[in-house]
Design an enzyme around this catalytic site. Structure first.
Site, mmCIF file in Angstrom:
data_model
loop_
_atom_site.group_PDB
_atom_site.id
_atom_site.type_symbol
_atom_site.label_atom_id
_atom_site.label_comp_id
_atom_site.label_asym_id
_atom_site.label_seq_id
_atom_site.Cartn_x
_atom_site.Cartn_y
_atom_site.Cartn_z
ATOM 1 N N ASP A 163 -8.109 -25.220 -4.497
ATOM 2 C CA ASP A 163 -8.714 -26.064 -3.549
ATOM 3 C C ASP A 163 -7.547 -26.924 -2.918
ATOM 4 O O ASP A 163 -6.340 -26.585 -3.307
ATOM 5 C CB ASP A 163 -9.644 -27.274 -4.353
HETATM 6 C C1 GLC Z 1 -12.077 -29.889 0.281
HETATM 7 C C2 GLC Z 1 -12.951 -29.317 -0.673
HETATM 8 C C3 GLC Z 1 -13.272 -28.104 -0.701
HETATM 9 C C4 GLC Z 1 -12.985 -27.460 0.812
HETATM 10 C C5 GLC Z 1 -11.578 -27.407 0.852
HETATM 11 C C6 GLC Z 1 -11.210 -27.039 2.479
HETATM 12 O O1 GLC Z 1 -11.085 -30.709 -0.573
HETATM 13 O O2 GLC Z 1 -12.936 -29.863 -2.191
HETATM 14 O O3 GLC Z 1 -14.696 -27.777 -0.918
HETATM 15 O O4 GLC Z 1 -13.253 -26.228 1.016
HETATM 16 O O5 GLC Z 1 -10.926 -28.801 0.749
HETATM 17 O O6 GLC Z 1 -11.466 -27.835 3.484
#
Ligand code: GLC
Length: 705
Positions: A249
């Site tokens: 993440d």
């Molecule tokens: C965010 C979210 C995740 C998302 C990622 C990219 O922090 O936790 O669900 O896919 O970043 O945007």
């Protein structure tokens, strides 16, 4: 691989954001030079045919080895055509619909150069304080598993090389939906048993459906998921055999330092790589920390090569080595009107009619004057919810617009309850309206990521507005827009007609009007239990029994002094205009000749027939839930375990049968040693239109040794 320098290998493991929106704390920069130098292997948040093709041309045409990028984006519930939030779409209990909307989203995203979506989000959630409940499948592991598989099928189609397909990323592995106190990014602390019974099954379903990638969650007790060897390497890759890509993440690898498990970037990078994280999204750990980790012997070149190989294999499966801009050229996004109709149908099926006392709905065709009141009456961008992808936020259909289109002869106008506001004498007001539509709830910004609410009720001022509307004495229909159940017992105790309208996407207004006018029936059913009070959270249908189940007659039982233990509305709740009832349930032998509990042997399947009839004057459909209760086992089993669900459509006066087949493994559970086991004994098969215990038809069956 043999030609790649170390920096180029690490480059394949680095994903950075390009363009907006930035979805995390680390600011974006211009990735062009990193792409040209082969220090970046993939980008997120860049979409559009020209922009992605231009960036790909730099990677393929100007970097030393010409390895193509892949482009990732959060296509969570639609790309340009935005569908209802997943929690709303879950209310349709329809895997075909879930797959179809994902397919449309994939086609639109691929046409914009997207190769991978960070979806489906399949985090079971039982705590409405957590804003990300909006993005997921609700409280039940079976629903989450069915939605996971359907979304993976929809996004990926039959081949990742198909230019209309995008790679799916099952997220957030695992149990992200159970953060302490419902606070996003907070620690998650739960038993191994609950992990295996509730939170892991949806990811098993996603991997079995072929999910190309998995994204670990930010948090879990003691060992952050981004460094969790037992769950990532031993369970996901080992036990489940997942061979795809693990993408962290946003900045999660770097945050291992903040968690307090890594002293520096080299240690953070080593922990993540050792756990099996292939791609470091938007943190400096891999690019800056891996070379040092290698020098310090914290990782080996073989570890890096294994990750690089998985990333290159994904690009190969996506067809990017053969045709790096295959998606941009395909432009196969179907007919716009068909996509709008699909969005309208999905939105209709997401609406849950919570109350309809006195049958206010459906509205009569002859209705003359409708006063539309409240902060969501003309809300447009909010209808798209918290993840609007590439959706145009200026084009959603508002509630008022939907009503006007559906009732062209009625006078429909926004009405303010501000006593000082100059009232338009031609507009219906709270004294002359035939009906008031009161549009309350959350804004999109109050839902989704980083949007936890300690008191998830109606926002300030809305109660006073509701009281003013109530005082008018006019018939009122309340529409609740939200990304979660809103806790407002006073509202449900006072207003006779309330609908859960979630955030329904581009066609929100039309779908709402379709249901309010009866053009379509209200068929949505709650995918989450609706609490009566914050103090009840977590509350869900799959709770384990207490040794002292709540009893109003016995103080020494599991209950509150100040609030009932019953939810506001149970899982599966939802009203319809059609009157379809369950006429009977047969389990096992259809003739019911057994004379006692139907008996079957380990390994046998059990057939269940549910007879339904439409006792009303209008056609419609009903959703039937099949739960299992195991009253005695070596481990206390949940009071209800959802084992299947299905829908049936019936014309007025028609009868129909829904057939379920419980395979032998439906009776298995993680035993005392957490290994799956089946035990002989009696079970109850519980059939109903929701988890309301008073509405369940229970049939005892006996599994013999
Ligand atoms: C965010 C979210 C995740 C998302 C990622 C990219 O922090 O936790 O669900 O896919 O970043 O945007």
């Amino acid at each position: 691989m043999s030609e790649m320098r170390l920096a180029e290998k690490i480059g394949q493991l680095v994903m950075v954001t390009a363009g907006t929106p930035v979805t995390g704390p680390v600011a974006a920069g211009d990735p062009t030079s990193g792409v040209r130098d082969g220090r970046i292997g993939s980008l997120l948040n860049l979409w559009g045919t020209e922009a992605t093709a231009a960036m790909q041309a730099i990677a393929v045409g100007e970097s030393r080895l010409g390895i193509p990028l892949f482009f990732g984006f959060d296509v969570v519930h639609g790309h340009r055509t935005v569908f209802p939030i997943p929690l709303g779409e879950a209310a349709a209990f329809d895997p075909d619909l879930w797959e179809a909307t994902a397919r449309t989203a994939a086609e639109e995203a691929a046409a914009d150069g997207i190769d991978l979506t960070f979806a489906p989000m399949i985090d079971v959630a039982r705590d409405p304080r957590w804003g990300r409940m909006a993005e997921g499948p609700g409280e039940d592991p079976l629903v989450a598993s069915r939605m996971a598989a359907a979304k993976v099928r929809g996004f990926q189609g039959t081949s990742l090389a198909d230019p209309r397909s995008v790679a799916a990323t099952a997220k957030h592995f695992v149990a992200y939906g159970a953060p302490a106190a419902g606070r996003d990014y907070a620690t998650v602390d739960l038993s191994e048993r609950t992990l295996r019974e509730v939170y892991l099954p949806p990811f098993a379903a996603a991997v079995r459906a072929g999910a190309a990638a998995v994204m670990p969650a930010f948090n879990i007790a003691g060992v952050p998921m981004t460094a969790h060897v037992p769950l990532l390497r031993d369970w996901l890759r080992g036990e489940l055999g997942f061979e795809g890509v693990l993408v962290s993440d946003y900045n999660a690898v770097g945050e291992l330092r903040t968690h307090g498990v890594a002293a520096d970037l080299a240690e953070a990078a080593a922990l993540a790589l050792t756990a099996g994280i292939d791609i470091d999204m938007m943190s400096p750990a891999y690019e800056q920390g891996l070379p040092e980790a290698l020098d310090r012997g914290l990782v080996t070149l073989a570890d890096i090569d294994a990750a690089v190989r998985r990333v290159l294999a994904l690009k190969e499966r996506l067809g990017l080595f053969d045709a790096p801009t295959r998606r941009q050229q395909a432009r196969g996004t179907g007919v716009p009107s068909a996509r709008r109709e699909r969005a309208r149908e999905a939105a209709r099926r997401s609406i849950v009619l919570l109350k309809n006392d006195g049958g206010i709905l459906p509205l009569p065709r002859t209705i003359g004057r409708i006063a539309v009141v409240g902060p969501l009456a003309e809300a447009r961008a909010d209808m798209l919810g918290p993840w609007w992808g590439a959706g145009d936020r200026t084009t959603p259909v508002t509630v008022i617009e939907g009503l006007r289109a559906a009732l062209p002869d009625a006078v429909i106008a926004p009405v303010t309850t501000d006593p000082d506001a100059a009232a338009d004498p031609t507009a219906p007001d709270l004294r002359t309206a035939d009906l008031v539509v009161l549009c309350l709830g959350e804004t999109a910004a109050m839902s989704g990521e980083a949007a936890s609410r300690a008191d998830p009720g109606l926002p300030d001022g809305q109660r006073a507005l509701a009281d003013a509307v109530l005082a008018s004495g006019r018939p009122v229909v309340v529409l609740l827009s939200s990304g979660r159940p809103l806790i407002a017992p006073w509202l449900f105790n006072t207003f006779p007609c309330v609908l859960a309208a979630w955030f329904l996407g581009h066609q929100a207004g039309h779908a709402i009007a379709d249901v309010l006018t009866g053009h379509a029936d209200a068929t949505g059913r709650l995918p989450v239990t609706w609490p009566r009070a914050v103090g009840q959270i977590p509350i869900h249908a799959g709770d384990r029994p207490s040794g002292r189940p709540a009893s109003p007659d016995d103080p020494y039982t599991s209950r509150y002094l100040d609030v009932s233990v019953a939810p506001q509305f149970p899982f599966g709740h939802g009203l319809s205009f059609a009157e379809i009832a369950i006429a009977g349930v047969e389990v096992g032998d259809p003739d019911g000749l057994a004379g006692g509990p139907y008996t079957f042997r380990a390994g046998d399947a059990v057939d269940i027939r549910v007879r339904l009839e439409n006792r009303g004057g209008r056609g419609g459909e009903e959703t039937v839930f099949l739960f299992l209760r195991d009253p005695v086992a070596s481990v206390a089993r949940p009071q209800l375990e959802l084992k299947d669900f299905a829908r049936i459509g019936l014309a007025p006066g028609d009868r129909g049968v829904l057939r379920f087949r419980l395979a032998a493994d439906a009776f298995a559970f993680p035993g005392p040693d957490l290994a799956p086991r089946t035990e002989p004994g009696d079970f109850e098969i519980c059939v109903g239109r929701s988890a309301d215990p008073d509405g369940l038809i229970r049939t005892r069956v006996r599994l013999t040794a």
